[in-house]
Scaffold this motif. Structure first.
Motif, PDB file in Angstrom:
ATOM      1  N   CYS A 297       0.866  -1.191   0.000  1.00 25.74           N
ATOM      2  CA  CYS A 297       0.000   0.000   0.000  1.00 25.74           C
ATOM      3  C   CYS A 297       0.897   1.235   0.000  1.00 25.74           C
ATOM      4  O   CYS A 297       1.818   1.326   0.813  1.00 25.74           O
TER       5      CYS A 297
ATOM      6  N   HIS B 179      -7.365  -0.357   0.147  1.00 26.70           N
ATOM      7  CA  HIS B 179      -6.863  -0.924   1.409  1.00 26.70           C
ATOM      8  C   HIS B 179      -7.996  -0.840   2.443  1.00 26.70           C
ATOM      9  O   HIS B 179      -7.936  -0.076   3.404  1.00 26.70           O
TER      10      HIS B 179
ATOM     11  N   TRP C 291       0.427   3.987   1.127  1.00 22.44           N
ATOM     12  CA  TRP C 291       0.263   4.770   2.360  1.00 22.44           C
ATOM     13  C   TRP C 291       0.764   4.006   3.580  1.00 22.44           C
ATOM     14  O   TRP C 291       1.225   4.614   4.534  1.00 22.44           O
ATOM     15  N   CYS C 292       0.636   2.676   3.578  1.00 23.62           N
ATOM     16  CA  CYS C 292       0.908   1.884   4.791  1.00 23.62           C
ATOM     17  C   CYS C 292       2.100   0.949   4.651  1.00 23.62           C
ATOM     18  O   CYS C 292       2.582   0.436   5.658  1.00 23.62           O
TER      19      CYS C 292
ATOM     20  N   CYS D 175      -5.958   1.600   5.699  1.00 20.74           N
ATOM     21  CA  CYS D 175      -6.144   3.055   5.662  1.00 20.74           C
ATOM     22  C   CYS D 175      -7.370   3.467   4.855  1.00 20.74           C
ATOM     23  O   CYS D 175      -7.699   4.631   4.795  1.00 20.74           O
TER      24      CYS D 175
END
Ligand SMILES: [Zn+2]
Lengths: 92, 954
Positions: free
Chosen positions: A6, A59, A8-9, A63
């Motif tokens: 991901c 996701h 972001w993660c 998130c």
């Protein structure tokens, strides 16, 4: 189970994600101007390549962000991930 | 007794009592049920599933699919193999005739799951795996080593091999000790890696307390699934010896050659005294000589004309007769084998059939590398004609096979490959491999190439049914394979499914390649191009209990209840499951005779209260989504079919959302809280789906819109107060609130205190009656409900459930999305064109509404149905026909009943239905097909009660 990075993660198990189908299928600027056939093509038709495929992932158990990935449908390798709105990166 | 005094891995100092088929026996720690049975002279363990033939122990490990047993105590478990059950004190088991029986009572054991991450996962703690793990460990990498046996060593446990001039088990012990002392290394024994699932994800089942029986400690999970994510995987899973197929190859006492050697060295069990060894390769000679050294009388039958001089000398030294160019063509015996029938080829043709007396017939047709995990990791396989087996052929980036799993069969090669695989894995990770000198191996005799032989033709002259078994557990024979190819099948995948070979415990371990070989021979094609069947997880059986782990019951599928739930329970509500929610279905009351009302009576009473007096329900489960942001109105305009941006703060609007295809997704109310905030409701079961739907558009299609979405379903308790007397009840609860129709109009909301609790009250109605929906913080929900009931009691206030709610809304023709619609229904089909904006340039679904298909006059439309007999209740789902004269099939169906109830207000039954061109059929008679009869119904408008809407303002 895929390990999906991901943007972001970081890398997370596939079970945390929902699949969103082909990426970069733009909503037509003026749907009313399209013929039934053109609209049906937007609505129902998607690419199904063997090899690199730009697709959307969410996701959903993380998130909750949508993002895009280039995945090789032949070996499941994820070649790139990038944020929604960014152009598809060049991959090998 | 067949137990010898020799060195072994069992603990003779401790006796374990066990019972098999009702008889008591003794064994020792270190035994499997199979080794303990053999030690006690028990060879027949089970009978076969189709033919009831006696069956015994064919192997010494997971590849045995023959000795099927049911464990009865301490807890009943079916379909286990005797070779994989570690013996424990008090074990009670019995042989199966092909099928076990699941326990009737719940399993008291706990199952669990655990995650692990590592640089290098090594599967298998045989010679290759141990060297690989040691090489990785000495580099400082994080290592997980899994092995299915109770102790490490693999094939070294069941052989008399030497390393560095001393028994190999000495080297195993030292290696295990070093691994145990390495802080970054985790060694998991009794743990089977059963599946590889992309990106280095391997599932492994650890059996933690199975071997302890009733002595298993409480609080320790019996089994747990390791979810291992490894950067590099080394597959050192060894190989399975495969048999040669011949007639009557299934008698007890017929065993793989290496298995007899394992029983001898690992368990000190001599499985037979008079032994025939039938082989096609050199590997079985070690079994022949070891068993002869242990006191057995041995004859070797070798399919090859040429015998290894080394092994010929070793046999001669022990008085072992060796018959070259000879094959076993059948056996005899009453139960256990008593004679092997052999023929010797003389000048290219078969000699006479001869019998050799024996109580143990060992078979070796070569070795199949255990490539299951490698294949699951998308490694391709290549047919090795010399081995007669499929071996790994790919260069994978993160998965490597080593040792026998890769087709190496000398100890020296296995050790070297284990080290190399680990070195390659570490190099790929950028880690410098540690230095691991390999232990010295004895010099190998020069090998005579093996002869690839799948099956020996059945020489019997009578027309006896084929008894050359390919998959013993399935009772599937060579004839079954030939029947498949004879009927035109050319793919091993089809043959597998037709014959069921390899579909049970075996999973292709012993039968897979043989089947491919027989098919290739039958079709006259090259086995290399024919290939083998796909190796699918799991490698060995895994119980559903283990896979589920703790994710059972409420933890798997949580039950959601509202803040008022305790009151519903206390007052005898029956519940309906709606998604994960428990919703009161109806509240049965005691009648005069003291018995409880049935559904019909209770619902008629609850509906009457809502239409004639005052009633309330718990609607807290409605999905609620808070939409905030400067562009919230614009955002909702694009998602709903009607316009939301023009809604003023203080007002409420009903709305419908469609999919891109124009079909209804959901409906609900939209409350404008302020210029920048809306609160919308969804159908109870759709809340998560709609939030995700909205999120998707907010993030992907219209990221420029300033809007954010929050689920607030559980923040609010929602209580509709319904009925002509609801105004009076609310007035008594909220004395400061103007409850008049002029002061508080339909589709508006007010913030006020209700019984001292801050509340938002909405004038909306899902029943057509005057109604106030009271929303309070979930914390105050129960107090609100109880206070409303208290104040309403003088007015006869009645709680009602989902069934009455459905009846009330259906009388008004209000559809329920998902019940009256099914994903093929547009707003226009429901007669709701009024909710579809003509002004908006676009919204989701608009273009699809214009598609020709969605404008056909014969689309199914929502209508009401009134059974001609007003007492007859239609079945939901019943199909509708135009005529009572049913034509020959296919019978044209006009539609189906979507909702059907008894109505107190109408004093009759009624239904809603989707009917072709339904709105053009008002007044027509149709026929509903149910329970073998046709019921006449009259098509009516979908709104059957108070069509003019006179009741909603009280
Ligand atoms: Zn994320």
């Amino acid at each position: 189970m895929l390990l999906i990075p991901c943007p972001w993660c970081g890398p997370r198990d596939e079970t945390e994600f929902h699949y969103g189908g082909q990426a970069h299928v733009a909503y037509p600027g003026n749907p009313a101007a399209l013929s039934d056939e053109e609209w049906a093509r937007y609505l129902f038709f998607r690419d199904n390549p063997k090899g690199a495929f730009a697709e959307r992932w969410n996701h959903s158990a993380g998130c909750r962000r949508w993002f895009n990935a280039v995945r090789d449908t032949a070996d499941n390798e994820i070649r790139a991930v990038y944020r929604t709105g960014e152009p598809r990166p060049v991959t090998a | 007794m067949s137990r010898l005094d020799a060195t072994s891995r069992i603990d003779r100092g401790t006796d374990l009592r066990f019972t098999f088929d009702g008889k008591d026996y003794l064994g020792h720690p270190g035994d499997t049920l199979a080794s303990a049975l053999l030690a006690n002279g028990v060879h027949q363990v089970a009978t076969s599933i189709r033919f009831g033939r006696p069956r015994g122990i064919m192997a010494a490990g997971v590849e045995d699919a023959n000795a099927l047993v049911q464990v009865e105590a301490p807890f009943s478990e079916p379909m286990l193999t005797a070779t994989t059950i570690e013996l424990y004190d008090g074990l009670v088991a019995r042989g199966l005739s092909g099928q076990g029986r699941l326990a009737a009572e719940p399993d008291p054991a706990r199952y669990d799951a655990i995650h692990a991450h590592c640089d290098v996962l090594v599967v298998g703690a045989g010679p290759s795996g141990l060297v690989a793990a040691l090489t990785a460990a000495r580099s400082g990498a994080r290592v997980v080593l899994v092995d299915d046996q109770p102790e490490a060593g693999g094939s070294l446990l069941g052989s008399a091999e030497q390393l560095d001039g001393v028994p190999a088990t000495t080297w195993v012990s030292a290696t295990v000790a070093e691994l145990a002392a390495s802080p970054e290394v985790r060694v998991l024994q009794r743990t089977t890696a059963f599946g590889y699932y992309d990106d280095g994800f391997v599932l492994a089942l650890e059996k933690r307390t199975d071997h302890l029986g009733a002595a298993a400690p409480a609080g320790v999970s019996r089994q747990r699934v390791w979810r291992i994510r490894a950067k590099q995987v080394v597959i050192a899973t060894g190989a399975h010896e495969r048999p040669v197929i011949f007639a009557d190859n299934d008698r007890p006492g017929i065993m793989l050659a290496s298995a007899a050697r394992t029983y001898l060295h690992r368990y000190a069990v001599l499985a037979g005294r008079e032994v025939v060894v039938f082989t096609t390769n050199d590997s079985a000679y070690a079994a022949a000589t070891d068993l002869a050294d242990a006191g057995a009388e041995v004859t070797v039958v070798d399919a090859r004309p040429e015998i290894s001089p080394y092994w010929a000398a070793e046999c001669a030294r022990r008085g072992i007769a060796v018959r070259p160019a000879t094959v076993v063509i059948g056996t005899s015996g009453n139960g256990r084998v008593t004679s092997a029938h052999v023929v010797t080829a003389v000048d290219g043709s078969s000699g006479p059939r001869q019998g050799i007396g024996c109580d143990l017939l060992l078979v070796s047709g070569g070795w199949n590398p255990a490539v299951h995990l490698y294949s699951q990791a998308r490694g391709t396989l290549r047919y090795d004609a010399k081995l007669g087996a499929f071996v790994p052929a790919s260069e994978l980036l993160d998965v490597r096979a080593a040792g026998s799993a890769r087709g190496a069969f000398t100890l020296a090669a296995c050790l070297a490959e284990g080290r190399l695989a680990a070195q390659d894995a570490l190099t790929a990770l950028g880690i410098a491999p540690g230095d691991v000198p390999l232990p010295g191996t004895p010099e190998q005799p020069e090998e005579v190439p093996g002869h690839v032989l799948w099956s020996v033709p059945d020489h019997r002259e009578d027309n006896a049914p084929c008894s050359s078994f390919v998959d013993l557990q399935r009772d599937a024979t060579v004839a079954d394979v030939l029947r498949a190819t004879g009927s035109g099948m050319t793919s091993v995948e089809h043959v597998k499914r037709y014959t069921t070979i390899g579909t049970a415990h075996d999973q292709g371990k012993t039968s897979g390649v043989i089947t491919s070989g027989i098919v290739a021979d039958a079709l006259g094609v090259d086995i290399a191009s024919l290939g083998t069947t796909t190796f699918r997880p799991p490698y060995t059986s895994v119980s559903f209990a283990a896979l589920a782990g703790r994710d059972r019951g409420q933890i798997f599928d949580p039950v959601r209840v509202t803040a008022i739930h305790p009151w519903h329970v206390k007052h005898g509500a029956l519940f309906e499951n709606v998604g994960q929610w428990k919703r009161p279905w109806y509240y049965p009351q005691r009648d005069a005779s003291g018995s409880f009302e049935d559904l019909e009576t209770a619902v008629l009473r609850e509906c009457r209260a809502a239409r004639e007096g005052v009633a309330l329900m718990d609607a807290s489960t409605l999905g609620k989504i808070n939409v905030q942001g400067a562009d919230a109105g614009e955002f909702l305009d694009r998602l709903y079919t009607n316009i939301m941006s023009t809604l003023k703060p203080g007002f409420i609007r009903y709305g419908v959302m469609c999919g891109m295809d124009g079909m209804i997704l959901d409906d609900g109310t939209v409350t404008r809280v302020s210029e920048t905030e809306f609160l919308l409701t969804t159908t109870t079961g759709n809340a998560a789906k709609i939030l995700e739907w909205m999120e998707e558009f907010a993030q992907t299609e219209w990221p420029e819109l300033r809007v954010s979405l929050t689920s607030v379903t559980e923040h609010w308790v929602t209580v509709p107060l319904v009925g002509p007397r609801s105004r009076e009840v609310l007035a008594s609860l909220a004395p400061d609130l103007d409850v008049s129709n002029e002061g508080f109009g339909f589709m508006t909301w007010r913030d006020a205190e209700v019984a001292g609790i801050p509340a938002r009250i909405c004038r909306i109605s899902f029943s057509g009656e005057l109604a106030y929906e009271i929303n309070v913080s979930a914390w105050d929900g129960l107090a609100l409900w109880e206070t409303v009931i208290e104040h309403g009691t003088p007015y006869g206030i009645t709680p009602y459930g989902t069934e009455a709610m459905h009846v009330l809304r259906a009388e008004k023709g209000y559809p329920i999305i998902g019940q009256d619609t099914d994903g093929t229904v547009t707003p226009q089909d429901l007669g709701m064109s009024w909710v579809v904006s003509k002004k908006k340039v676009d919204f989701i679904g608009k273009r699809s509404h214009a598609r020709a298909e969605n404008n056909r006059p014969d689309r199914k439309q929502l209508v009401g149905l009134l059974p001609v007999d007003p007492t007859k209740l239609l079945a939901e789902g019943a199909q509708l026909l135009a005529s009572a004269d049913v034509p020959e099939p296919p019978v044209p169906m006009l539609g189906h009943v979507t909702s059907s109830y008894r109505s107190a207000a109408l004093n009759r039954t009624f239904a809603l239905a989707l009917v072709r061109a339904g709105r053009d059929r008002l007044g027509e008679t149709l026929y509903a097909w149910q329970d073998g009869e046709l019921l006449a119904v009259t098509v009516a408008d979908s709104v059957l009660y108070d069509k003019e809407g006179a009741r909603r303002d009280g």
